[in-house]
Design a protein around this motif. Structure first.
Motif, PDB file in Angstrom:
ATOM      1  N   TYR A 190      43.830 -11.416  84.337  1.00  0.00           N
ATOM      2  CA  TYR A 190      44.798 -12.136  83.675  1.00  0.00           C
ATOM      3  C   TYR A 190      42.928 -12.850  83.048  1.00  0.00           C
ATOM      4  O   TYR A 190      41.949 -13.132  83.745  1.00  0.00           O
ATOM      5  CB  TYR A 190      45.092 -13.582  84.149  1.00  0.00           C
ATOM      6  CG  TYR A 190      45.350 -14.334  84.822  1.00  0.00           C
ATOM      7  CD1 TYR A 190      44.060 -15.332  84.754  1.00  0.00           C
ATOM      8  CD2 TYR A 190      45.523 -14.440  86.204  1.00  0.00           C
ATOM      9  CE1 TYR A 190      44.225 -16.579  85.440  1.00  0.00           C
ATOM     10  CE2 TYR A 190      45.533 -15.666  86.782  1.00  0.00           C
ATOM     11  CZ  TYR A 190      44.210 -16.791  86.854  1.00  0.00           C
ATOM     12  OH  TYR A 190      44.298 -17.493  87.743  1.00  0.00           O
ATOM     13  N   ARG A 191      43.351 -13.224  81.634  1.00  0.00           N
ATOM     14  CA  ARG A 191      42.195 -13.346  80.932  1.00  0.00           C
ATOM     15  C   ARG A 191      42.355 -14.750  80.534  1.00  0.00           C
ATOM     16  O   ARG A 191      43.118 -15.382  80.527  1.00  0.00           O
ATOM     17  CB  ARG A 191      41.694 -12.819  79.911  1.00  0.00           C
ATOM     18  CG  ARG A 191      41.216 -11.559  80.300  1.00  0.00           C
ATOM     19  CD  ARG A 191      39.850 -11.464  80.315  1.00  0.00           C
ATOM     20  NE  ARG A 191      39.381 -12.034  79.073  1.00  0.00           N
ATOM     21  CZ  ARG A 191      37.808 -12.216  79.395  1.00  0.00           C
ATOM     22  NH1 ARG A 191      37.442 -10.819  80.149  1.00  0.00           N
ATOM     23  NH2 ARG A 191      37.045 -12.121  79.073  1.00  0.00           N
ATOM     24  N   VAL A 192      40.712 -15.761  80.450  1.00  0.00           N
ATOM     25  CA  VAL A 192      41.636 -16.560  80.314  1.00  0.00           C
ATOM     26  C   VAL A 192      41.071 -17.156  78.460  1.00  0.00           C
ATOM     27  O   VAL A 192      39.369 -17.213  79.048  1.00  0.00           O
ATOM     28  CB  VAL A 192      41.267 -18.063  80.928  1.00  0.00           C
ATOM     29  CG1 VAL A 192      41.474 -19.725  80.323  1.00  0.00           C
ATOM     30  CG2 VAL A 192      41.557 -17.805  82.562  1.00  0.00           C
ATOM     31  N   TRP A 193      41.847 -17.458  77.849  1.00  0.00           N
ATOM     32  CA  TRP A 193      40.517 -17.636  76.665  1.00  0.00           C
ATOM     33  C   TRP A 193      41.042 -19.363  76.086  1.00  0.00           C
ATOM     34  O   TRP A 193      42.350 -20.241  76.150  1.00  0.00           O
ATOM     35  CB  TRP A 193      41.780 -17.213  75.328  1.00  0.00           C
ATOM     36  CG  TRP A 193      41.856 -15.554  76.330  1.00  0.00           C
ATOM     37  CD1 TRP A 193      42.609 -15.042  76.185  1.00  0.00           C
ATOM     38  CD2 TRP A 193      40.831 -14.636  74.993  1.00  0.00           C
ATOM     39  NE1 TRP A 193      42.680 -13.505  76.604  1.00  0.00           N
ATOM     40  CE2 TRP A 193      41.267 -13.053  75.666  1.00  0.00           C
ATOM     41  CE3 TRP A 193      39.685 -14.709  74.274  1.00  0.00           C
ATOM     42  CZ2 TRP A 193      41.184 -11.796  75.532  1.00  0.00           C
ATOM     43  CZ3 TRP A 193      39.274 -13.274  74.273  1.00  0.00           C
ATOM     44  CH2 TRP A 193      39.944 -11.922  74.563  1.00  0.00           C
ATOM     45  N   VAL A 194      40.665 -19.861  75.160  1.00  0.00           N
ATOM     46  CA  VAL A 194      40.046 -21.741  75.361  1.00  0.00           C
ATOM     47  C   VAL A 194      39.512 -21.769  73.576  1.00  0.00           C
ATOM     48  O   VAL A 194      38.043 -20.909  73.496  1.00  0.00           O
ATOM     49  CB  VAL A 194      39.258 -22.117  76.164  1.00  0.00           C
ATOM     50  CG1 VAL A 194      39.537 -23.477  76.183  1.00  0.00           C
ATOM     51  CG2 VAL A 194      39.721 -21.909  78.235  1.00  0.00           C
TER      52      VAL A 194
END
Length: 615
Positions: free
Chosen positions: A139-143
């Motif tokens: 999974y990717r983490v977008w902030v």
């Protein structure tokens, strides 16, 4: 979505941000409008998320660090079909899930509460770190960050650590709209000023026009294809984009646009674009499986053992029994004894270096992914992370914090290393649990009990050795206490915990030899406090004497007062605490100088008894 559809979606997100804020009569629509195109492209083309299954282990994670832009987040939820238009217009109303700044309470798609700026990226690092090391998922983490919060030191703690750990599953999107709350930001629209800083911490950077949806799409694709480095997408935007009355104008922060109907019309009117968010890939949780039985260390009564040592041994044992337990430390693991866990379970040990804000935020991120973190450092240094602890409580996060080297009893290191405010700080956190063990067996049991509690849990440990007074099979329920000296002739009650509990016992023995029997209560659960036992002691002895290796304000003395906050008569209460500024001295000298050693306790008790007789 193609270019035209993305433009329409961005326009709709602006319109709905304006409408929601207008309905509420407050909010931050202009901050939402600057990032609308950034959000539109992410939601439609790159985010992989099942809104029906927010706990899906393959879901990408999104953190809105600029939490004041919540109208944008809720407008995106509407576009994705997670909420409807009627609910969108309940923004900021009493009882609405759509609070002024987002929290996970009622909104399962929110990873963590935001609004205190500078916290989103550190939490995102924790989530991304969990993805790499614990979940082992793609999974990717977008902030999404604002440019104003780039002034926060916690952002750069997180940026350096993400680069050091090669978190290529992490992308930060910086909305550089030039304007802060009271005027221009430090760097304005100088994108390279931000890019240089990220590159210095080994990030891949992409500088774009944040209103060019094709450029945004390419930048996100570049982030996805970058290996070995996190990516910062640094986007030049205009605050209030699309509405002439507020676009790129100062003085429009934190208020609805002047004429909402006119603004909506200028933006092209309400829309009803629906986004089919990409489904996440199949994945499964990979929590390690332990033995299921915790074999806590056992210590012999009469032995001398530091509670910090017992903590380290107990945490290692808990890690063996429970595969969900992880440990984080602020580069003092040899002192906190977190290193015992590191040796047994290196795959679940996380070195955060001297970055306490990052450490607590990373713990929050890992807890959001279902792990049970124990974060440790000196009690004094947790004060640096107070705002992160406070926001963790707002999030409803379940994290365990352990502060070692508490009080003047640490000795020669002096006041900079002494935790003397930690009990007050932790007691003030909503829903917190505060524990202060006095011996090794008590410590071991409380370490294990913390794992199954809710909210913020704090354990205070001591540097020096102390006598083991409890057997290994003794039970220590949270919210309880132990009465260690008691008779029908007790003249007063001494209430203590941790280091001062041993001083209280020594004082009680000396007083007993002088014909002054006193009751001694071990208040190991400082919050919640054992009201029933304290009330009984007050009724039986008429006077309570509290003694603590902590400042007078907010610690054990105030915890005892809480037992009498229901309107009943308050007993006579005398508090012994650290009222001076300590220097360097031996532990025994420190306790005596502070007036909290056995001799001082006995002297205070004799004075109280004499005054009672005179009265």
């Amino acid at each position: 979505m193609n270019t035209g559809e993305l433009v329409d979606l961005g326009r709709q997100l602006r319109v709905d941000s304006v409408r929601a804020s207008a309905a509420a009569g407050s909010g931050h629509p202009t901050s939402s409008m600057s990032a609308a195109d950034l959000m539109a492209v992410l939601l439609a083309n790159h985010l992989r998320y099942d809104f029906q299954r927010p706990a899906h282990p393959g879901n990408d994670r999104f953190v809105l660090s600029k939490g004041h832009a919540s109208p944008l987040l809720y407008s995106a939820y509407k576009a994705a079909g997670a909420i409807d238009d009627d609910e969108l217009l309940t923004f900021r109303e009493l009882g609405s899930r759509l609070e002024g700044h987002p929290t996970p309470q009622g909104l399962p798609w929110v990873e963590t509460a935001t609004g205190s700026l500078g916290q989103g990226l550190p939490v995102g690092v924790g989530i991304a770190w969990a993805g790499k090391r614990l979940d082992r998922a793609d999974y990717r983490v977008w902030v999404l960050c604002g440019d104003s919060e780039m002034a926060e030191g916690s952002v750069w703690e997180a940026a350096e650590h993400a680069g050091h750990e090669h978190l290529d599953n992490l992308t930060v999107i910086v909305d550089v709209n030039r304007l802060g709350q009271r005027g221009p930001t430090r760097h304005g629209h100088d994108l390279d000023a931000y890019a240089r800083r990220f590159r210095a911490f080994d990030w891949h950077t992409v500088e774009i026009d944040g209103h060019d949806v094709d450029a945004i799409d390419r930048a996100y694709g570049e982030a996805l294809s970058t290996k070995g480095q996190p990516t910062a997408v640094i986007a030049r935007t205009l605050k209030g984009k699309g509405v002439q009355a507020v676009e790129d104008r100062e003085g429009q922060h934190g208020k609805p646009v002047p004429d909402a109907d006119e603004a909506v019309a200028e933006l092209g009117g309400p829309g009803d674009v629906r986004v089919e968010v990409h489904e996440p890939p199949s994945a499964r949780a990979l929590h390690s499986v332990g033995s299921g039985q915790t074999d806590l260390p056992r210590f012999e009564q009469g032995d001398e053992v530091a509670t910090r040592n017992a903590f380290g041994q107990a945490l290692a044992a808990l890690g063996t029994a429970r595969g969900d337990v992880v440990a984080l430390d602020g580069e003092v693991g040899d002192s906190t004894r977190a290193e015992f866990f590191a040796k047994e379970h290196p795959e679940r040990y996380f070195e955060c270096y001297i970055a306490e804000q990052l450490m607590v935020a990373a713990a929050v991120g890992m807890a959001a992914r279902g792990w049970t973190p124990y974060a440790t450092t000196f009690a004094a240094f947790l004060t640096r992370a107070h705002d992160f602890i406070r926001m963790a409580s707002v999030s409803g996060s379940g994290i365990n914090l352990v502060g070692s080297h508490a009080g003047v009893a640490i000795g020669q290191d002096g006041p900079s290393q002494m935790g003397l405010e930690d009990l007050a700080m932790m007691r003030a956190i909503h829903g917190s649990t505060v524990l202060y063990p006095c011996d090794a067996n008590q410590t071991a049991h409380l370490v294990a009990a913390m794992a199954d509690l809710e909210g913020i849990r704090y354990l205070r440990t001591s540097r020096g050795e102390s006598r083991v007074i409890y057997g290994p099979d003794e039970e220590f329920p949270v919210g309880g206490s132990k009465v260690l000296r008691s008779s029908g002739r007790d003249r007063l009650t001494v209430v203590a915990a941790g280091v001062t509990l041993h001083q209280a016992l020594a004082a009680a023995d000396a007083l007993d030899r002088q014909g002054i029997p006193v009751r001694v209560i071990d208040l190991y659960s400082v919050k919640p406090v054992d009201r029933a036992t304290l009330r009984q002691a007050a009724e039986d002895t008429g006077c309570l004497l509290t003694v603590e290796d902590h400042r007078e304000e907010g610690g054990i003395g105030d915890a005892v007062l809480d037992a009498f906050g229901d309107g009943r008569p308050v007993p006579r209460l005398i508090r012994l605490a650290v009222r001076t500024m300590p220097g360097s001295a031996s532990p025994d000298e420190q306790l005596h100088a502070a007036g909290i050693d056995a001799e001082s306790i006995a002297a205070a008790a004799r004075l109280l008894v004499e005054e009672a007789v005179v009265a």
